[in-house]
Design a protein around this motif. Structure first.
Motif, PDB file in Angstrom:
ATOM      1  N   VAL A 155      -3.403  39.173  -1.692  1.00 58.09           N
ATOM      2  CA  VAL A 155      -3.904  38.544  -0.739  1.00 58.09           C
ATOM      3  C   VAL A 155      -4.617  39.761   0.223  1.00 58.09           C
ATOM      4  N   SER A 156      -6.051  39.258   0.424  1.00 59.37           N
ATOM      5  CA  SER A 156      -6.796  40.373   0.969  1.00 59.37           C
ATOM      6  C   SER A 156      -6.954  40.277   2.427  1.00 59.37           C
ATOM      7  N   GLU A 157      -7.459  41.085   3.264  1.00 60.56           N
ATOM      8  CA  GLU A 157      -7.708  40.786   4.732  1.00 60.56           C
ATOM      9  C   GLU A 157      -8.964  40.127   4.651  1.00 60.56           C
ATOM     10  N   ALA A 196     -10.587  31.023  -2.281  1.00 59.59           N
ATOM     11  CA  ALA A 196     -11.409  31.743  -1.083  1.00 59.59           C
ATOM     12  C   ALA A 196     -11.155  30.961   0.236  1.00 59.59           C
ATOM     13  N   ASN A 197     -10.850  31.883   1.182  1.00 58.71           N
ATOM     14  CA  ASN A 197     -10.858  31.314   2.695  1.00 58.71           C
ATOM     15  C   ASN A 197     -12.006  31.741   3.249  1.00 58.71           C
ATOM     16  N   VAL A 198     -12.913  30.630   3.709  1.00 59.78           N
ATOM     17  CA  VAL A 198     -14.194  31.028   4.260  1.00 59.78           C
ATOM     18  C   VAL A 198     -14.258  30.392   5.606  1.00 59.78           C
ATOM     19  N   SER A 199     -14.821  31.168   6.543  1.00 62.27           N
ATOM     20  CA  SER A 199     -15.172  30.767   7.665  1.00 62.27           C
ATOM     21  C   SER A 199     -16.527  31.208   8.142  1.00 62.27           C
ATOM     22  N   VAL A 200     -17.113  30.935   9.324  1.00 64.22           N
ATOM     23  CA  VAL A 200     -18.401  31.184   9.775  1.00 64.22           C
ATOM     24  C   VAL A 200     -18.108  31.753  11.383  1.00 64.22           C
TER      25      VAL A 200
END
Ligand code: ADP
Ligand code: MG
Length: 480
Positions: A155-157, A196-200
Protein backbone atom coordinates in the motif's frame (compact mmCIF):
# COMPACT_ATOMS: atom_id res chain seq x y z
CA UNK A 1 -10.03 26.35 -11.74
CA UNK A 2 -6.79 24.37 -11.59
CA UNK A 3 -6.96 20.88 -10.04
CA UNK A 4 -4.36 18.65 -8.52
CA UNK A 5 -4.55 14.86 -8.76
CA UNK A 6 -3.80 12.67 -5.73
CA UNK A 7 -3.22 8.94 -6.12
CA UNK A 8 -2.34 6.05 -3.81
CA UNK A 9 -1.86 2.52 -5.11
CA UNK A 10 -2.57 -0.86 -3.57
CA UNK A 11 -0.63 -3.57 -5.39
CA UNK A 12 -1.26 -7.29 -4.99
CA UNK A 13 1.89 -9.25 -5.64
CA UNK A 14 1.57 -13.01 -5.98
CA UNK A 15 4.49 -14.68 -4.25
CA UNK A 16 6.55 -17.41 -5.93
CA UNK A 17 6.13 -20.14 -3.33
CA UNK A 18 5.37 -23.62 -4.73
CA UNK A 19 2.58 -24.22 -2.23
CA UNK A 20 -0.12 -22.02 -0.75
CA UNK A 21 0.20 -19.69 2.19
CA UNK A 22 -1.63 -21.91 4.69
CA UNK A 23 -1.71 -25.32 3.01
CA UNK A 24 0.42 -27.71 0.98
CA UNK A 25 -1.72 -27.38 -2.19
CA UNK A 26 0.12 -26.35 -5.36
CA UNK A 27 0.08 -22.76 -6.65
CA UNK A 28 0.86 -23.77 -10.25
CA UNK A 29 -0.96 -21.60 -12.79
CA UNK A 30 -3.21 -23.04 -15.48
CA UNK A 31 -4.26 -26.32 -13.88
CA UNK A 32 -7.66 -27.92 -14.51
CA UNK A 33 -10.21 -25.82 -12.53
CA UNK A 34 -10.85 -26.87 -8.92
CA UNK A 35 -8.07 -29.46 -8.77
CA UNK A 36 -5.74 -27.43 -6.53
CA UNK A 37 -7.97 -26.23 -3.70
CA UNK A 38 -7.68 -28.39 -0.61
CA UNK A 39 -9.83 -28.48 2.48
CA UNK A 40 -7.71 -25.87 4.23
CA UNK A 41 -8.02 -23.45 1.29
CA UNK A 42 -11.78 -23.99 1.40
CA UNK A 43 -11.95 -23.48 5.17
CA UNK A 44 -13.69 -26.73 5.99
CA UNK A 45 -14.55 -27.25 9.65
CA UNK A 46 -11.90 -29.04 11.63
CA UNK A 47 -8.91 -28.17 9.44
CA UNK A 48 -6.13 -25.86 10.57
CA UNK A 49 -3.98 -23.48 8.53
CA UNK A 50 -0.17 -23.68 8.83
CA UNK A 51 1.82 -20.64 7.75
CA UNK A 52 4.23 -21.12 4.81
CA UNK A 53 7.71 -19.95 5.85
CA UNK A 54 8.61 -19.16 2.24
CA UNK A 55 5.91 -16.50 2.09
CA UNK A 56 7.26 -14.87 5.25
CA UNK A 57 10.82 -14.84 3.87
CA UNK A 58 9.63 -13.17 0.69
CA UNK A 59 7.84 -10.45 2.65
CA UNK A 60 11.02 -9.89 4.70
CA UNK A 61 13.07 -9.52 1.49
CA UNK A 62 10.65 -6.93 0.14
CA UNK A 63 10.54 -4.99 3.40
CA UNK A 64 14.32 -4.89 3.52
CA UNK A 65 14.55 -3.78 -0.10
CA UNK A 66 12.35 -0.73 0.57
CA UNK A 67 14.16 0.04 3.83
CA UNK A 68 11.05 -0.65 5.89
CA UNK A 69 10.78 -1.80 9.45
CA UNK A 70 10.02 -5.54 9.67
CA UNK A 71 7.52 -6.15 12.43
CA UNK A 72 8.93 -8.58 14.99
CA UNK A 73 5.33 -9.51 15.78
CA UNK A 74 2.50 -9.44 13.28
CA UNK A 75 -1.00 -10.86 13.42
CA UNK A 76 -3.24 -12.62 10.92
CA UNK A 77 -6.85 -11.48 10.93
CA UNK A 78 -10.06 -12.66 9.34
CA UNK A 79 -11.66 -10.26 6.91
CA UNK A 80 -15.27 -11.39 6.68
CA UNK A 81 -17.33 -11.14 3.54
CA UNK A 82 -19.23 -13.55 1.39
CA UNK A 83 -18.69 -13.79 -2.31
CA UNK A 84 -18.99 -16.76 -4.69
CA UNK A 85 -15.21 -16.96 -5.09
CA UNK A 86 -14.77 -16.92 -1.29
CA UNK A 87 -17.19 -19.62 -0.11
CA UNK A 88 -15.53 -19.99 3.29
CA UNK A 89 -16.79 -16.53 4.16
CA UNK A 90 -13.54 -14.88 5.19
CA UNK A 91 -10.11 -14.07 3.83
CA UNK A 92 -7.07 -14.45 6.06
CA UNK A 93 -5.13 -11.18 5.89
CA UNK A 94 -3.18 -8.90 8.18
CA UNK A 95 -4.91 -5.82 9.47
CA UNK A 96 -3.67 -3.85 12.46
CA UNK A 97 -0.23 -5.45 12.64
CA UNK A 98 1.23 -6.04 9.17
CA UNK A 99 4.61 -7.70 8.66
CA UNK A 100 6.14 -4.78 6.71
CA UNK A 101 5.88 -1.24 8.04
CA UNK A 102 6.65 2.13 6.51
CA UNK A 103 9.23 2.19 3.70
CA UNK A 104 9.93 4.03 0.47
CA UNK A 105 11.05 3.77 -3.15
CA UNK A 106 12.40 6.28 -5.64
CA UNK A 107 10.90 6.93 -9.05
CA UNK A 108 12.40 8.74 -12.04
CA UNK A 109 10.18 11.57 -13.25
CA UNK A 110 9.89 12.59 -16.90
CA UNK A 111 11.97 15.72 -16.27
CA UNK A 112 14.84 13.54 -15.03
CA UNK A 113 14.33 14.31 -11.33
CA UNK A 114 13.92 11.58 -8.74
CA UNK A 115 10.99 11.54 -6.33
CA UNK A 116 10.60 9.54 -3.14
CA UNK A 117 7.28 7.70 -2.75
CA UNK A 118 6.24 6.42 0.65
CA UNK A 119 5.07 2.87 1.17
CA UNK A 120 2.61 2.80 4.06
CA UNK A 121 2.74 -0.93 4.70
CA UNK A 122 2.82 -4.36 3.11
CA UNK A 123 0.91 -7.30 4.50
CA UNK A 124 0.59 -11.01 3.80
CA UNK A 125 -2.76 -12.46 2.83
CA UNK A 126 -4.40 -15.27 0.91
CA UNK A 127 -5.98 -14.84 -2.51
CA UNK A 128 -9.59 -15.76 -3.25
CA UNK A 129 -10.82 -17.97 -6.11
CA UNK A 130 -11.72 -16.70 -9.54
CA UNK A 131 -15.10 -16.06 -11.16
CA UNK A 132 -15.16 -17.00 -14.84
CA UNK A 133 -17.77 -15.05 -16.75
CA UNK A 134 -16.73 -15.72 -20.31
CA UNK A 135 -16.95 -19.49 -20.69
CA UNK A 136 -20.53 -19.92 -19.55
CA UNK A 137 -23.65 -18.34 -21.04
CA UNK A 138 -25.96 -17.06 -18.35
CA UNK A 139 -23.83 -18.62 -15.63
CA UNK A 140 -20.65 -17.80 -13.78
CA UNK A 141 -18.01 -20.48 -13.30
CA UNK A 142 -16.04 -20.61 -10.07
CA UNK A 143 -12.44 -21.85 -10.06
CA UNK A 144 -11.06 -22.15 -6.55
CA UNK A 145 -7.51 -23.13 -7.55
CA UNK A 146 -6.29 -19.65 -6.68
CA UNK A 147 -7.86 -19.73 -3.19
CA UNK A 148 -5.07 -19.61 -0.63
CA UNK A 149 -2.35 -18.42 -3.02
CA UNK A 150 0.06 -16.16 -1.09
CA UNK A 151 -0.13 -12.44 -1.79
CA UNK A 152 1.81 -9.49 -0.52
CA UNK A 153 -0.39 -6.38 -0.63
CA UNK A 154 1.74 -3.26 -0.92
CA UNK A 155 0.00 0.00 0.00
CA UNK A 156 1.47 3.35 -1.02
CA UNK A 157 1.05 6.73 0.62
CA UNK A 158 -1.09 9.17 -1.39
CA UNK A 159 2.15 10.67 -2.75
CA UNK A 160 1.52 10.27 -6.49
CA UNK A 161 0.41 13.33 -8.43
CA UNK A 162 -0.34 12.05 -11.94
CA UNK A 163 -1.15 8.89 -13.87
CA UNK A 164 2.42 8.92 -15.19
CA UNK A 165 3.86 9.01 -11.67
CA UNK A 166 1.55 6.16 -10.68
CA UNK A 167 2.83 4.09 -13.61
CA UNK A 168 6.46 4.90 -12.74
CA UNK A 169 5.83 3.80 -9.14
CA UNK A 170 4.04 0.60 -10.16
CA UNK A 171 6.89 -0.24 -12.56
CA UNK A 172 9.42 0.36 -9.81
CA UNK A 173 7.60 -2.04 -7.46
CA UNK A 174 7.38 -4.55 -10.31
CA UNK A 175 11.11 -4.19 -10.93
CA UNK A 176 11.94 -4.68 -7.24
CA UNK A 177 9.78 -7.79 -6.72
CA UNK A 178 11.04 -9.45 -9.91
CA UNK A 179 14.69 -8.62 -9.10
CA UNK A 180 14.15 -10.17 -5.69
CA UNK A 181 12.56 -13.18 -7.37
CA UNK A 182 9.65 -13.07 -4.93
CA UNK A 183 7.10 -12.64 -7.76
CA UNK A 184 7.21 -13.82 -11.38
CA UNK A 185 5.75 -10.47 -12.46
CA UNK A 186 3.46 -12.08 -15.03
CA UNK A 187 0.66 -9.56 -15.46
CA UNK A 188 -1.40 -11.61 -17.96
CA UNK A 189 -1.64 -14.39 -15.39
CA UNK A 190 -2.59 -11.92 -12.65
CA UNK A 191 0.62 -12.22 -10.62
CA UNK A 192 0.78 -8.41 -10.27
CA UNK A 193 -2.55 -6.55 -9.90
CA UNK A 194 -3.10 -2.91 -9.09
CA UNK A 195 -5.91 -0.89 -7.48
CA UNK A 196 -5.71 2.88 -7.83
CA UNK A 197 -7.21 5.29 -5.30
CA UNK A 198 -7.85 8.58 -7.06
CA UNK A 199 -9.02 12.01 -5.92
CA UNK A 200 -8.66 15.61 -7.04
CA UNK A 201 -8.45 18.87 -5.10
CA UNK A 202 -8.12 22.53 -6.04
CA UNK A 203 -4.44 23.47 -6.35
CA UNK A 204 -3.29 24.92 -3.03
CA UNK A 205 -5.85 23.17 -0.82
CA UNK A 206 -4.40 21.02 1.96
CA UNK A 207 -7.20 18.52 2.52
CA UNK A 208 -7.59 15.65 0.12
CA UNK A 209 -10.75 15.31 -1.93
CA UNK A 210 -13.07 12.31 -1.77
CA UNK A 211 -11.47 9.34 -3.50
CA UNK A 212 -12.72 6.51 -5.63
CA UNK A 213 -10.97 3.17 -5.92
CA UNK A 214 -10.33 1.66 -9.36
CA UNK A 215 -10.12 -2.09 -8.98
CA UNK A 216 -8.02 -4.80 -10.55
CA UNK A 217 -5.96 -3.08 -13.20
CA UNK A 218 -3.64 -5.64 -14.72
CA UNK A 219 -1.51 -3.63 -17.13
CA UNK A 220 0.45 -0.40 -16.86
CA UNK A 221 -1.38 0.96 -19.89
CA UNK A 222 -4.80 0.35 -18.31
CA UNK A 223 -3.58 1.85 -15.04
CA UNK A 224 -2.64 5.07 -16.83
CA UNK A 225 -5.81 5.24 -18.93
CA UNK A 226 -8.14 4.40 -16.03
CA UNK A 227 -6.63 7.15 -13.86
CA UNK A 228 -6.72 9.69 -16.68
CA UNK A 229 -10.39 8.94 -17.34
CA UNK A 230 -11.27 9.02 -13.65
CA UNK A 231 -9.52 12.35 -13.04
CA UNK A 232 -11.46 13.94 -15.90
CA UNK A 233 -14.70 12.46 -14.63
CA UNK A 234 -14.20 13.75 -11.08
CA UNK A 235 -13.30 17.23 -12.32
CA UNK A 236 -16.43 17.28 -14.49
CA UNK A 237 -18.57 16.25 -11.51
CA UNK A 238 -17.06 18.92 -9.25
CA UNK A 239 -17.14 21.69 -11.83
CA UNK A 240 -20.80 21.08 -12.53
CA UNK A 241 -21.56 21.50 -8.84
CA UNK A 242 -21.78 17.82 -7.91
CA UNK A 243 -19.90 15.73 -5.36
CA UNK A 244 -17.63 12.75 -5.82
CA UNK A 245 -19.05 9.64 -4.17
CA UNK A 246 -16.60 7.39 -2.36
CA UNK A 247 -17.01 4.12 -4.20
CA UNK A 248 -15.32 1.27 -5.98
CA UNK A 249 -15.20 1.57 -9.75
CA UNK A 250 -14.32 -0.81 -12.53
CA UNK A 251 -12.27 0.16 -15.58
CA UNK A 252 -13.73 -1.04 -18.88
CA UNK A 253 -10.83 -1.15 -21.32
CA UNK A 254 -13.04 -1.61 -24.37
CA UNK A 255 -15.06 1.53 -23.66
CA UNK A 256 -12.10 3.28 -21.99
CA UNK A 257 -14.21 4.43 -19.02
CA UNK A 258 -14.71 3.64 -15.35
CA UNK A 259 -18.07 2.45 -14.01
CA UNK A 260 -19.48 2.36 -10.50
CA UNK A 261 -19.28 -1.14 -9.00
CA UNK A 262 -20.37 -0.68 -5.41
CA UNK A 263 -20.20 1.93 -2.70
CA UNK A 264 -17.07 1.61 -0.65
CA UNK A 265 -17.11 -0.72 2.33
CA UNK A 266 -15.87 0.66 5.59
CA UNK A 267 -13.33 -1.38 7.52
CA UNK A 268 -15.97 -2.23 10.14
CA UNK A 269 -18.15 -3.84 7.46
CA UNK A 270 -15.52 -6.58 7.38
CA UNK A 271 -15.65 -7.31 11.12
CA UNK A 272 -11.91 -7.94 11.26
CA UNK A 273 -10.73 -10.05 14.17
CA UNK A 274 -7.52 -12.00 14.87
CA UNK A 275 -7.69 -15.47 13.32
CA UNK A 276 -8.04 -17.85 16.30
CA UNK A 277 -6.45 -20.67 14.26
CA UNK A 278 -3.13 -18.86 13.76
CA UNK A 279 -0.60 -17.77 16.36
CA UNK A 280 0.89 -14.30 16.07
CA UNK A 281 3.86 -14.37 13.70
CA UNK A 282 7.03 -13.69 15.70
CA UNK A 283 10.26 -13.09 13.78
CA UNK A 284 13.69 -13.19 15.35
CA UNK A 285 16.65 -11.12 14.17
CA UNK A 286 18.51 -14.29 13.17
CA UNK A 287 15.67 -15.21 10.81
CA UNK A 288 15.86 -11.81 9.13
CA UNK A 289 19.66 -11.93 8.87
CA UNK A 290 19.58 -15.39 7.35
CA UNK A 291 16.88 -14.39 4.87
CA UNK A 292 18.59 -11.21 3.77
CA UNK A 293 22.03 -12.82 3.40
CA UNK A 294 21.20 -14.21 -0.03
CA UNK A 295 19.46 -11.06 -1.22
CA UNK A 296 20.26 -10.29 -4.87
CA UNK A 297 21.60 -6.89 -5.90
CA UNK A 298 18.74 -4.42 -6.29
CA UNK A 299 18.06 -2.38 -9.44
CA UNK A 300 19.24 0.95 -7.96
CA UNK A 301 22.53 -0.49 -6.76
CA UNK A 302 23.08 -2.30 -10.01
CA UNK A 303 22.39 0.83 -12.06
CA UNK A 304 24.97 2.76 -10.02
CA UNK A 305 27.50 -0.04 -10.33
CA UNK A 306 26.99 -0.17 -14.11
CA UNK A 307 27.84 3.54 -14.30
CA UNK A 308 30.95 3.20 -12.17
CA UNK A 309 32.30 -0.20 -13.16
CA UNK A 310 31.55 -0.06 -16.88
CA UNK A 311 31.63 3.71 -17.43
CA UNK A 312 28.11 3.74 -18.88
CA UNK A 313 25.96 6.85 -19.16
CA UNK A 314 23.08 7.20 -16.69
CA UNK A 315 20.65 6.49 -19.51
CA UNK A 316 22.40 3.32 -20.74
CA UNK A 317 22.72 2.04 -17.18
CA UNK A 318 19.01 2.67 -16.58
CA UNK A 319 17.99 0.81 -19.75
CA UNK A 320 20.32 -2.14 -19.21
CA UNK A 321 19.21 -2.69 -15.61
CA UNK A 322 15.50 -2.31 -16.34
CA UNK A 323 15.00 -6.04 -15.82
CA UNK A 324 17.21 -8.61 -14.14
CA UNK A 325 17.50 -10.91 -17.20
CA UNK A 326 18.58 -7.89 -19.24
CA UNK A 327 21.25 -6.86 -16.75
CA UNK A 328 22.46 -10.47 -16.46
CA UNK A 329 22.66 -10.76 -20.24
CA UNK A 330 24.69 -7.55 -20.47
CA UNK A 331 27.20 -8.68 -17.85
CA UNK A 332 27.62 -11.99 -19.67
CA UNK A 333 28.33 -10.10 -22.93
CA UNK A 334 30.93 -7.90 -21.23
CA UNK A 335 32.62 -10.91 -19.63
CA UNK A 336 33.39 -12.28 -23.09
CA UNK A 337 33.77 -9.03 -25.07
CA UNK A 338 35.97 -7.05 -22.70
CA UNK A 339 34.80 -3.68 -24.07
CA UNK A 340 31.89 -2.56 -21.88
CA UNK A 341 30.77 0.47 -23.87
CA UNK A 342 30.88 -1.33 -27.19
CA UNK A 343 28.94 -4.20 -25.60
CA UNK A 344 26.27 -1.74 -24.40
CA UNK A 345 25.93 -0.22 -27.87
CA UNK A 346 25.65 -3.55 -29.60
CA UNK A 347 23.10 -4.83 -27.16
CA UNK A 348 20.93 -1.70 -27.19
CA UNK A 349 21.09 -0.97 -30.92
CA UNK A 350 21.62 -4.18 -32.89
CA UNK A 351 20.27 -6.82 -30.53
CA UNK A 352 17.26 -4.88 -29.18
CA UNK A 353 16.53 -3.69 -32.74
CA UNK A 354 16.48 -7.24 -34.08
CA UNK A 355 14.43 -8.56 -31.14
CA UNK A 356 11.93 -5.75 -31.57
CA UNK A 357 11.57 -6.37 -35.26
CA UNK A 358 11.03 -10.08 -34.71
CA UNK A 359 8.67 -9.46 -31.76
CA UNK A 360 10.85 -11.63 -29.50
CA UNK A 361 11.86 -11.19 -25.89
CA UNK A 362 15.45 -11.39 -24.71
CA UNK A 363 14.80 -14.73 -22.99
CA UNK A 364 14.35 -16.42 -26.38
CA UNK A 365 16.99 -14.46 -28.32
CA UNK A 366 18.56 -16.53 -31.12
CA UNK A 367 21.87 -14.87 -30.26
CA UNK A 368 23.10 -15.81 -26.79
CA UNK A 369 25.03 -13.41 -24.55
CA UNK A 370 28.22 -15.46 -25.06
CA UNK A 371 27.75 -15.32 -28.84
CA UNK A 372 27.19 -11.55 -28.86
CA UNK A 373 30.22 -11.17 -26.60
CA UNK A 374 32.27 -13.15 -29.13
CA UNK A 375 31.26 -10.76 -31.88
CA UNK A 376 31.93 -7.58 -29.90
CA UNK A 377 35.33 -8.95 -28.93
CA UNK A 378 36.29 -9.17 -32.61
CA UNK A 379 35.30 -5.56 -33.19
CA UNK A 380 37.23 -4.46 -30.12
CA UNK A 381 40.42 -6.27 -31.18
CA UNK A 382 40.18 -4.97 -34.76
CA UNK A 383 39.59 -8.38 -36.34
CA UNK A 384 36.54 -6.95 -38.14
CA UNK A 385 35.11 -3.48 -38.65
CA UNK A 386 31.82 -2.38 -37.14
CA UNK A 387 30.30 -2.45 -40.60
CA UNK A 388 31.31 -6.02 -41.35
CA UNK A 389 30.16 -6.93 -37.84
CA UNK A 390 26.60 -6.06 -38.84
CA UNK A 391 26.75 -8.66 -41.60
CA UNK A 392 28.20 -11.19 -39.19
CA UNK A 393 25.45 -10.39 -36.68
CA UNK A 394 22.75 -11.05 -39.29
CA UNK A 395 24.29 -14.41 -40.05
CA UNK A 396 24.54 -15.22 -36.34
CA UNK A 397 20.87 -14.34 -35.90
CA UNK A 398 19.89 -16.67 -38.77
CA UNK A 399 22.13 -19.63 -38.04
CA UNK A 400 22.98 -19.36 -34.35
CA UNK A 401 26.66 -19.88 -35.23
CA UNK A 402 29.59 -18.23 -33.50
CA UNK A 403 31.14 -15.02 -34.84
CA UNK A 404 34.64 -16.52 -35.25
CA UNK A 405 33.29 -19.37 -37.33
CA UNK A 406 31.50 -17.00 -39.71
CA UNK A 407 34.47 -14.63 -39.94
CA UNK A 408 36.85 -17.47 -40.88
CA UNK A 409 34.51 -19.20 -43.27
CA UNK A 410 33.67 -16.05 -45.21
CA UNK A 411 37.13 -14.59 -45.00
CA UNK A 412 35.89 -11.40 -43.35
CA UNK A 413 38.99 -10.75 -41.30
CA UNK A 414 40.00 -7.11 -41.49
CA UNK A 415 43.21 -6.27 -43.35
CA UNK A 416 45.48 -4.56 -40.85
CA UNK A 417 48.76 -5.41 -42.57
CA UNK A 418 49.85 -1.89 -43.58
CA UNK A 419 51.86 -2.97 -46.63
CA UNK A 420 48.80 -4.79 -47.99
CA UNK A 421 46.64 -1.70 -47.44
CA UNK A 422 49.33 0.54 -48.92
CA UNK A 423 49.35 -1.54 -52.11
CA UNK A 424 45.61 -1.02 -52.56
CA UNK A 425 45.91 2.70 -51.77
CA UNK A 426 48.63 3.06 -54.42
CA UNK A 427 46.46 1.28 -56.95
CA UNK A 428 43.53 3.57 -56.27
CA UNK A 429 45.68 6.71 -56.53
CA UNK A 430 47.18 5.52 -59.84
CA UNK A 431 43.73 4.78 -61.30
CA UNK A 432 42.39 8.20 -60.31
CA UNK A 433 45.14 10.60 -61.36
CA UNK A 434 42.69 13.39 -62.20
CA UNK A 435 40.99 13.25 -58.77
CA UNK A 436 44.41 13.26 -57.11
CA UNK A 437 45.28 16.39 -59.07
CA UNK A 438 42.01 18.06 -58.10
CA UNK A 439 42.51 17.18 -54.45
CA UNK A 440 45.95 18.68 -54.33
CA UNK A 441 44.79 21.93 -55.91
CA UNK A 442 41.68 22.21 -53.74
CA UNK A 443 40.99 24.55 -50.85
CA UNK A 444 42.26 22.70 -47.71
CA UNK A 445 38.81 23.17 -46.16
CA UNK A 446 37.28 21.08 -48.91
CA UNK A 447 39.89 18.35 -48.79
CA UNK A 448 38.49 16.27 -45.90
CA UNK A 449 35.27 15.82 -47.81
CA UNK A 450 37.14 14.92 -51.01
CA UNK A 451 39.16 12.34 -49.08
CA UNK A 452 35.95 10.34 -48.68
CA UNK A 453 36.01 9.46 -52.36
CA UNK A 454 39.41 7.76 -52.08
CA UNK A 455 38.47 6.01 -48.82
CA UNK A 456 35.39 4.65 -50.57
CA UNK A 457 37.44 3.32 -53.48
CA UNK A 458 39.95 1.59 -51.19
CA UNK A 459 37.20 0.02 -49.08
CA UNK A 460 35.49 -1.19 -52.23
CA UNK A 461 38.66 -2.76 -53.59
CA UNK A 462 39.32 -4.48 -50.26
CA UNK A 463 35.70 -5.73 -50.05
CA UNK A 464 35.21 -3.69 -46.90
CA UNK A 465 38.03 -5.42 -45.12
CA UNK A 466 40.72 -2.74 -44.97
CA UNK A 467 41.02 -1.17 -41.54
CA UNK A 468 39.32 2.23 -42.04
CA UNK A 469 41.58 4.08 -39.61
CA UNK A 470 44.71 2.92 -41.39
CA UNK A 471 43.21 3.71 -44.81
CA UNK A 472 42.47 7.28 -43.78
CA UNK A 473 45.91 7.76 -42.35
CA UNK A 474 47.72 6.40 -45.41
CA UNK A 475 45.64 8.43 -47.83
CA UNK A 476 46.19 11.68 -45.95
CA UNK A 477 49.93 11.10 -45.95
CA UNK A 478 50.16 10.19 -49.61
CA UNK A 479 47.90 12.98 -50.85
CA UNK A 480 49.20 15.68 -48.54
P1 ADP B 1 -8.72 1.25 2.46
O1 ADP B 1 -8.03 0.22 3.27
O2 ADP B 1 -10.09 1.53 2.87
O3 ADP B 1 -8.63 1.01 0.98
P2 ADP B 1 -6.58 3.12 3.12
O4 ADP B 1 -6.65 4.27 4.04
O5 ADP B 1 -5.76 1.96 3.55
O6 ADP B 1 -8.02 2.67 2.74
O7 ADP B 1 -6.00 3.68 1.76
C1 ADP B 1 -5.87 2.90 0.65
C2 ADP B 1 -5.11 3.66 -0.39
O8 ADP B 1 -5.76 4.86 -0.74
C3 ADP B 1 -3.71 4.06 0.03
O9 ADP B 1 -2.84 3.75 -1.04
C4 ADP B 1 -3.79 5.56 0.23
O10 ADP B 1 -2.59 6.19 -0.11
C5 ADP B 1 -4.87 5.96 -0.75
N1 ADP B 1 -5.64 7.16 -0.39
C6 ADP B 1 -6.16 7.46 0.79
N2 ADP B 1 -6.83 8.64 0.73
C7 ADP B 1 -6.73 9.07 -0.56
C8 ADP B 1 -7.22 10.21 -1.27
N3 ADP B 1 -8.00 11.14 -0.70
N4 ADP B 1 -6.90 10.32 -2.58
C9 ADP B 1 -6.18 9.38 -3.18
N5 ADP B 1 -5.68 8.30 -2.56
C10 ADP B 1 -5.96 8.13 -1.27
MG1 MG C 1 -8.46 -0.59 -0.41
Amino acid sequence: MAWETVIGLEIHVQLTTKSKIFSGASTRFGAEPNTQACLVDLGFPGVLPVLNEGAVRRAVLFGTAIEAEIARRSVFARKNYFYPDLPKGYQISQYELPIVGRGHVEILLENGERKRIGVTRAHLEEDAGKSLHEDFHGYTGIDLNRAGTPLLEIVSEPDLRSAKEAVAYAKKIHQIVTYLGICDGNMQEGSFRMDANVSVRPVGRKEFGTRTELKNLNSFRFLERAIDFEVERQIDVLESGGQVVQETRLYDAQKDETRSMRTKEEANDYRYFPDPDLLPLVIEDAFIEETVKGMPELPEARRRRFEEEYGLSAYDAEVLTATRPQADYYEAVVAVAGDAKLAANWMMVELFGALNKAGLSLEVSPVSAEALGGLVKRIADDTISGKIAKTVFEEMWRSGRAADEIIEEKGLRQITDSSAIEAIVDEVLAENAQQVENYRNADPKKQPKMLGFFVGQVMKKSQGKANPRQVNELLRNKLG
